[in-house]
Design a protein around this motif. Sequence first.
Motif, mmCIF file in Angstrom:
data_model
loop_
_atom_site.group_PDB
_atom_site.id
_atom_site.type_symbol
_atom_site.label_atom_id
_atom_site.label_comp_id
_atom_site.label_asym_id
_atom_site.label_seq_id
_atom_site.Cartn_x
_atom_site.Cartn_y
_atom_site.Cartn_z
ATOM 1 N N ARG A 211 0.806 -1.218 0.000
ATOM 2 C CA ARG A 211 0.000 0.000 0.000
ATOM 3 C C ARG A 211 0.838 1.266 0.000
ATOM 4 N N ASP A 212 1.946 1.272 0.712
ATOM 5 C CA ASP A 212 2.788 2.472 0.750
ATOM 6 C C ASP A 212 3.290 2.849 -0.646
ATOM 7 N N ARG A 213 3.603 1.876 -1.436
ATOM 8 C CA ARG A 213 4.139 2.138 -2.777
ATOM 9 C C ARG A 213 3.043 2.307 -3.821
ATOM 10 N N THR A 214 1.833 1.855 -3.513
ATOM 11 C CA THR A 214 0.782 1.783 -4.527
ATOM 12 C C THR A 214 -0.295 2.846 -4.387
ATOM 13 N N TRP A 215 -0.884 2.976 -3.207
ATOM 14 C CA TRP A 215 -2.152 3.694 -3.073
ATOM 15 C C TRP A 215 -2.109 5.143 -3.533
ATOM 16 N N ARG A 216 -1.179 5.948 -3.037
ATOM 17 C CA ARG A 216 -1.165 7.366 -3.424
ATOM 18 C C ARG A 216 -0.891 7.564 -4.908
ATOM 19 N N ALA A 217 -0.057 6.733 -5.470
ATOM 20 C CA ALA A 217 0.344 6.876 -6.872
ATOM 21 C C ALA A 217 -0.621 6.211 -7.854
ATOM 22 N N LEU A 218 -1.559 5.425 -7.370
ATOM 23 C CA LEU A 218 -2.412 4.621 -8.255
ATOM 24 C C LEU A 218 -3.101 5.425 -9.358
ATOM 25 N N PRO A 219 -3.691 6.585 -9.086
ATOM 26 C CA PRO A 219 -4.354 7.301 -10.171
ATOM 27 C C PRO A 219 -3.405 7.702 -11.312
ATOM 28 N N GLU A 220 -2.162 7.993 -10.974
ATOM 29 C CA GLU A 220 -1.199 8.395 -11.999
ATOM 30 C C GLU A 220 -0.554 7.199 -12.694
ATOM 31 N N THR A 221 -0.194 6.188 -11.906
ATOM 32 C CA THR A 221 0.591 5.079 -12.451
ATOM 33 C C THR A 221 -0.253 3.880 -12.871
ATOM 34 N N PRO B 132 -10.613 9.959 -2.674
ATOM 35 C CA PRO B 132 -11.191 10.862 -3.681
ATOM 36 C C PRO B 132 -10.367 10.924 -4.971
ATOM 37 N N THR B 133 -9.065 10.719 -4.869
ATOM 38 C CA THR B 133 -8.227 10.744 -6.075
ATOM 39 C C THR B 133 -8.461 9.505 -6.937
ATOM 40 N N TRP B 134 -9.103 8.502 -6.367
ATOM 41 C CA TRP B 134 -9.397 7.272 -7.095
ATOM 42 C C TRP B 134 -10.711 7.349 -7.867
ATOM 43 N N ALA B 135 -11.427 8.455 -7.789
ATOM 44 C CA ALA B 135 -12.729 8.566 -8.443
ATOM 45 C C ALA B 135 -12.701 8.161 -9.922
ATOM 46 N N PRO B 136 -11.674 8.536 -10.694
ATOM 47 C CA PRO B 136 -11.655 8.109 -12.097
ATOM 48 C C PRO B 136 -11.449 6.596 -12.271
ATOM 49 N N LEU B 137 -10.975 5.939 -11.223
ATOM 50 C CA LEU B 137 -10.666 4.509 -11.309
ATOM 51 C C LEU B 137 -11.800 3.623 -10.810
ATOM 52 N N ALA B 138 -12.486 4.055 -9.779
ATOM 53 C CA ALA B 138 -13.482 3.236 -9.086
ATOM 54 C C ALA B 138 -14.861 3.355 -9.729
ATOM 55 N N SER B 139 -15.719 2.427 -9.382
ATOM 56 C CA SER B 139 -17.108 2.472 -9.839
ATOM 57 C C SER B 139 -17.815 3.666 -9.218
ATOM 58 N N PRO B 140 -18.665 4.339 -9.969
ATOM 59 C CA PRO B 140 -19.374 5.507 -9.425
ATOM 60 C C PRO B 140 -20.154 5.211 -8.146
ATOM 61 N N SER B 141 -20.812 4.069 -8.071
ATOM 62 C CA SER B 141 -21.593 3.776 -6.855
ATOM 63 C C SER B 141 -20.690 3.552 -5.650
ATOM 64 N N VAL B 142 -19.512 2.964 -5.866
ATOM 65 C CA VAL B 142 -18.555 2.776 -4.772
ATOM 66 C C VAL B 142 -18.053 4.141 -4.309
ATOM 67 N N MET B 143 -17.771 5.028 -5.245
ATOM 68 C CA MET B 143 -17.315 6.369 -4.862
ATOM 69 C C MET B 143 -18.411 7.140 -4.132
ATOM 70 N N ASP B 144 -19.661 6.981 -4.547
ATOM 71 C CA ASP B 144 -20.762 7.630 -3.828
ATOM 72 C C ASP B 144 -20.830 7.119 -2.390
ATOM 73 N N ASP B 145 -20.687 5.829 -2.229
ATOM 74 C CA ASP B 145 -20.683 5.222 -0.894
ATOM 75 C C ASP B 145 -19.505 5.741 -0.078
ATOM 76 N N CYS B 146 -18.360 5.849 -0.705
ATOM 77 C CA CYS B 146 -17.145 6.346 -0.053
ATOM 78 C C CYS B 146 -17.362 7.777 0.439
ATOM 79 N N ARG B 147 -17.891 8.623 -0.405
ATOM 80 C CA ARG B 147 -18.141 10.016 -0.030
ATOM 81 C C ARG B 147 -19.124 10.095 1.134
ATOM 82 N N ARG B 148 -20.145 9.259 1.105
ATOM 83 C CA ARG B 148 -21.152 9.255 2.167
ATOM 84 C C ARG B 148 -20.540 8.803 3.487
ATOM 85 N N VAL B 149 -19.823 7.685 3.483
ATOM 86 C CA VAL B 149 -19.275 7.123 4.718
ATOM 87 C C VAL B 149 -18.181 8.020 5.303
#
Length: 178
Positions: A94-104, A157-174
Amino acid sequence: MSRVDDVRAWLRERGAESIAHAGGSLYEHLNRVHDRLAAHGLSEDEQLAGLTHAAYGTDGFAVVLLEVTARRELRALVGAPAEALVYRYGGCDRDRTWRALPETQTVWSRFTGHAESPTPAQVRAFADLSIVNELDVFERSAEIAAKAGPYFRSVFPTWAPLASPSVMDDCRRVLTIG
């Protein structure tokens, strides 16, 4: 018996009901992740991966239900696509992956030390599973929510272009993200 019933029996045989986890047992957590993925209308492969996502342990949960050298067993139980997602998720550094995932769109493996570049569909499934898993933990542990909440709010939130819209809606809500 259904495939899900077979997997649940396998998890019980491996002792998942007696392994402590946020909100109860690991078994309960795995079922909640499965059910939440299903509620988002995600594929059966993604749901089965959600039900077994901690089989090899994870970067955040060291308990192992099945050694990574025995991948064939899990593959026979859940199918190759679901097992590949479990392997990617469980092995993610996760340290090497998560923050960079949207770019890489690269996932670094703690199992091998190597990076892989999954397809866009595989990245989406990985992002969806990662978010749904953490939302379940966040909702069930005030300690984890306090400790990891700011991090989740900065990364997901930076993963919004990668994730399913309904998952992101759930993420924003929670996570109460605007």
